[in-house]
Design a protein around this motif. Structure first.
Motif, PDB file in Angstrom:
ATOM      1  N   SER A   1       0.854  -1.185   0.000  1.00 44.46           N
ATOM      2  CA  SER A   1       0.000   0.000   0.000  1.00 44.46           C
ATOM      3  C   SER A   1       0.886   1.230   0.000  1.00 44.46           C
ATOM      4  N   GLN A   2       0.861   1.954  -1.106  1.00 48.76           N
ATOM      5  CA  GLN A   2       1.672   3.173  -1.253  1.00 48.76           C
ATOM      6  C   GLN A   2       3.139   2.913  -0.911  1.00 48.76           C
ATOM      7  N   GLY A   3       3.667   1.825  -1.455  1.00 47.30           N
ATOM      8  CA  GLY A   3       5.086   1.529  -1.317  1.00 47.30           C
ATOM      9  C   GLY A   3       5.486   0.774  -0.078  1.00 47.30           C
ATOM     10  N   THR A   4       4.511   0.422   0.790  1.00 46.90           N
ATOM     11  CA  THR A   4       4.813  -0.297   2.031  1.00 46.90           C
ATOM     12  C   THR A   4       3.909  -1.515   2.158  1.00 46.90           C
ATOM     13  N   TRP A   5       4.501  -2.617   2.615  1.00 49.54           N
ATOM     14  CA  TRP A   5       3.715  -3.824   2.899  1.00 49.54           C
ATOM     15  C   TRP A   5       3.431  -3.834   4.397  1.00 49.54           C
ATOM     16  N   TYR A   6       2.154  -3.725   4.734  1.00 50.25           N
ATOM     17  CA  TYR A   6       1.769  -3.705   6.146  1.00 50.25           C
ATOM     18  C   TYR A   6       1.434  -5.125   6.587  1.00 50.25           C
ATOM     19  N   MET A   7       2.258  -5.634   7.494  1.00 45.71           N
ATOM     20  CA  MET A   7       2.171  -7.018   7.941  1.00 45.71           C
ATOM     21  C   MET A   7       1.580  -7.094   9.353  1.00 45.71           C
ATOM     22  N   SER A   8       0.635  -7.999   9.540  1.00 48.90           N
ATOM     23  CA  SER A   8       0.062  -8.199  10.871  1.00 48.90           C
ATOM     24  C   SER A   8       1.094  -8.818  11.802  1.00 48.90           C
ATOM     25  N   SER A   9       1.246  -8.223  12.983  1.00 46.45           N
ATOM     26  CA  SER A   9       2.059  -8.837  14.027  1.00 46.45           C
ATOM     27  C   SER A   9       1.182  -9.815  14.794  1.00 46.45           C
ATOM     28  N   GLY A  10       1.821 -10.724  15.528  1.00 44.82           N
ATOM     29  CA  GLY A  10       1.054 -11.702  16.279  1.00 44.82           C
ATOM     30  C   GLY A  10       0.193 -11.106  17.368  1.00 44.82           C
ATOM     31  N   GLY A  11       0.598  -9.939  17.885  1.00 45.58           N
ATOM     32  CA  GLY A  11      -0.161  -9.307  18.962  1.00 45.58           C
ATOM     33  C   GLY A  11      -1.230  -8.352  18.488  1.00 45.58           C
ATOM     34  N   SER A  12      -1.371  -8.181  17.184  1.00 47.09           N
ATOM     35  CA  SER A  12      -2.366  -7.255  16.655  1.00 47.09           C
ATOM     36  C   SER A  12      -3.750  -7.876  16.625  1.00 47.09           C
ATOM     37  N   TYR A  13      -4.734  -7.041  16.382  1.00 45.29           N
ATOM     38  CA  TYR A  13      -6.126  -7.479  16.304  1.00 45.29           C
ATOM     39  C   TYR A  13      -6.296  -8.615  15.296  1.00 45.29           C
ATOM     40  N   MET A  14      -5.852  -8.388  14.057  1.00 45.59           N
ATOM     41  CA  MET A  14      -5.993  -9.428  13.042  1.00 45.59           C
ATOM     42  C   MET A  14      -5.029 -10.574  13.298  1.00 45.59           C
ATOM     43  N   GLY A  15      -3.842 -10.265  13.822  1.00 47.75           N
ATOM     44  CA  GLY A  15      -2.880 -11.311  14.122  1.00 47.75           C
ATOM     45  C   GLY A  15      -3.441 -12.351  15.074  1.00 47.75           C
ATOM     46  N   ARG A  16      -4.192 -11.891  16.056  1.00 45.29           N
ATOM     47  CA  ARG A  16      -4.789 -12.832  17.010  1.00 45.29           C
ATOM     48  C   ARG A  16      -5.817 -13.722  16.330  1.00 45.29           C
ATOM     49  N   MET A  17      -6.560 -13.158  15.384  1.00 48.34           N
ATOM     50  CA  MET A  17      -7.531 -13.974  14.663  1.00 48.34           C
ATOM     51  C   MET A  17      -6.838 -14.994  13.760  1.00 48.34           C
ATOM     52  N   PHE A  18      -5.772 -14.569  13.081  1.00 50.10           N
ATOM     53  CA  PHE A  18      -5.040 -15.510  12.231  1.00 50.10           C
ATOM     54  C   PHE A  18      -4.479 -16.659  13.069  1.00 50.10           C
ATOM     55  N   THR A  19      -3.964 -16.335  14.251  1.00 48.97           N
ATOM     56  CA  THR A  19      -3.446 -17.382  15.137  1.00 48.97           C
ATOM     57  C   THR A  19      -4.564 -18.314  15.588  1.00 48.97           C
ATOM     58  N   ASP A  20      -5.702 -17.742  15.978  1.00 48.32           N
ATOM     59  CA  ASP A  20      -6.834 -18.554  16.425  1.00 48.32           C
ATOM     60  C   ASP A  20      -7.377 -19.434  15.304  1.00 48.32           C
ATOM     61  N   ALA A  21      -7.166 -18.996  14.056  1.00 51.13           N
ATOM     62  CA  ALA A  21      -7.642 -19.781  12.908  1.00 51.13           C
ATOM     63  C   ALA A  21      -6.667 -20.879  12.515  1.00 51.13           C
ATOM     64  N   GLY A  22      -5.489 -20.908  13.141  1.00 53.67           N
ATOM     65  CA  GLY A  22      -4.513 -21.926  12.807  1.00 53.67           C
ATOM     66  C   GLY A  22      -3.603 -21.537  11.672  1.00 53.67           C
ATOM     67  N   ALA A  23      -3.314 -20.235  11.543  1.00 55.37           N
ATOM     68  CA  ALA A  23      -2.382 -19.751  10.528  1.00 55.37           C
ATOM     69  C   ALA A  23      -0.976 -19.670  11.111  1.00 55.37           C
ATOM     70  N   GLN A  24       0.000 -19.655  10.222  1.00 51.54           N
ATOM     71  CA  GLN A  24       1.402 -19.555  10.631  1.00 51.54           C
ATOM     72  C   GLN A  24       2.106 -18.609   9.664  1.00 51.54           C
TER      73      GLN A  24
END
Length: 397
Positions: A262-285
């Motif tokens: 997005s506008q030259g930057t890749w914004y990555m979810s950290s494990g402690g972020s809102y979406m990061g917690r959902m990805f972890t709960d869903a079984g993502a790595q």
């Protein structure tokens, strides 16, 4: 009356001690009037028989007295000091307070008119059955809820910041009981308070957990007198979320690629972020899962590709992408990603509104259980074989 501010002037004399939110009144209140207001005030009667218990949210709390409740938002916007709001049952006299509450806004509840500063408030309003209280939205083009869109079209709900700037004069003329903020500050809020309009911060976005954000439905309930309904709705959402997370807990984690440029930057979810917690709960790595910060990590394309290019599944949120071709047109470098080859590119744009708003950002805040179910069905389809997707869709070739 609708359109007439009902903020009460705070006075300063003897302070009143606040009870814990788990307190239960023992007196029976006299029958209220048809509008729910007190008709024969008794200082010894508890007029809040339904008290909200806060379970997961960490950025607000509610305490109770017999005829008023105190809603405190610990961080009304990023870096701000706590704000307290004294919510007085209609028909009760204004409490005379000192100390930290001496200058707090006093707002009569249940309110009859609300201007909402974020589309994320709208699902709570509709789930609580108080849509008729909504009289204003900051920008109608982002709204996805069909009933709210209809009310905007009919003029029952007005726009007060369509260009990104609050039309202070228009809000003062409308005179809502409360303007609920979107968790940011604005110079207009001081002017509205001075004009007698309640301004209540909704800073759900500062909650790090999905369930914490969803529990802000209880703030809307405090304003609208729908605490019992809010408890029922939230308990259902919480149970659903935890049940889906439990299903995924025993599954083998699946490598994923998250986010996009997005506008030259890749914004990555950290494990402690809102979406990061959902990805972890869903079984993502993913490689940045151990990062405990609550915000997104700004990375460059090369850093992401070096660690995640081989992930067979790509999860992204882009309102415009309908096909893999559209992703490649946005940045041809995406062609080096394994997920482009597998075709497992999933985009959370399955529920778009007529003006281009994305329901993932609107209803998804109240319903993280539905987001989680989508994610589990993507990563572990054997666990939810008959799943119907709410927010995510697989991009076409």
């Amino acid at each position: 009356m609708p359109g007439v501010p009902r903020v009460l002037a705070a006075a300063a004399i003897t302070g009143l001690a606040l009870s814990g939110c788990s307190a239960t009144g023992t007196d029976t209140a006299p029958p209220p009037a048809a509008d729910g207001c007190i008709t024969d005030f008794d200082a010894e009667t508890d007029y809040f028989p339904d008290k909200s218990q806060i379970v997961d949210a960490e950025n607000f709390h509610i305490t109770y007295e017999n005829s008023y409740q105190v809603l405190t938002v610990d961080e009304p916007f990023s870096g701000a000091s706590p704000e307290a709001y004294v919510l007085v049952k209609c028909g009760a006299p204004a409490p005379e307070l000192t100390g930290d509450l001496a200058d707090a806004q006093q707002i009569t509840v249940p309110i009859t008119s609300l201007h909402s500063g974020s589309t994320t408030h709208l699902p709570s309003i509709t789930e609580l059955g108080v849509l008729d209280v909504l009289t204003g939205v900051s920008n109608g083009s982002y709204v996805t809820d069909a009933d709210v869109v209809e009310r905007i079209g009919s003029g029952e709900v007005s726009e007060y910041a369509a260009g990104g700037t609050i039309d202070t004069e228009a809000v003062m003329v409308a005179g809502p009981d409360v303007v609920m903020t979107g968790g940011t500050d604005d110079p207009a809020y001081a002017q509205l308070r001075a004009a007698g309009i309640g301004v209540v911060a909704n800073a759900e976005w500062l909650e790090a957990s999905p369930l914490g954000r969803a529990e802000w439905i209880k703030v809307v309930a405090a304003l609208t007198g729908t605490e019992a309904r809010a408890a029922e709705v939230y308990d259902g959402i919480r149970s659903s979320y935890l049940a889906v997370a439990a299903e995924a807990a025993g599954a083998e984690p699946v490598p994923v690629l998250l986010g996009a440029m997005s506008q030259g930057t890749w914004y990555m979810s950290s494990g402690g972020s809102y979406m990061g917690r959902m990805f972890t709960d869903a079984g993502a790595q993913w490689p940045w899962q151990s990062e405990t910060g609550t915000g997104s990590l700004p990375l460059d394309f090369e850093a992401v590709v070096a660690q995640s290019a081989d992930a067979p599944t790509w999860l992204v949120v882009n309102n415009d992408w309908q096909t893999i071709g559209a992703a490649l047109a946005a940045d041809e470098r995406y062609g080096s990603l394994a997920a482009i080859g597998t075709g497992h590119v999933w985009n959370a744009n399955n529920a778009m509104g007529p003006g281009g708003g994305n329901d993932f950002y609107e209803r998804g805040v109240l319903r993280p259980d539905l987001i989680l179910a989508d994610l589990v069905a993507i990563l572990h389809p054997e666990l939810l074989p008959d799943h119907e997707f709410t927010f995510y869709r697989q991009l076409e070739p």
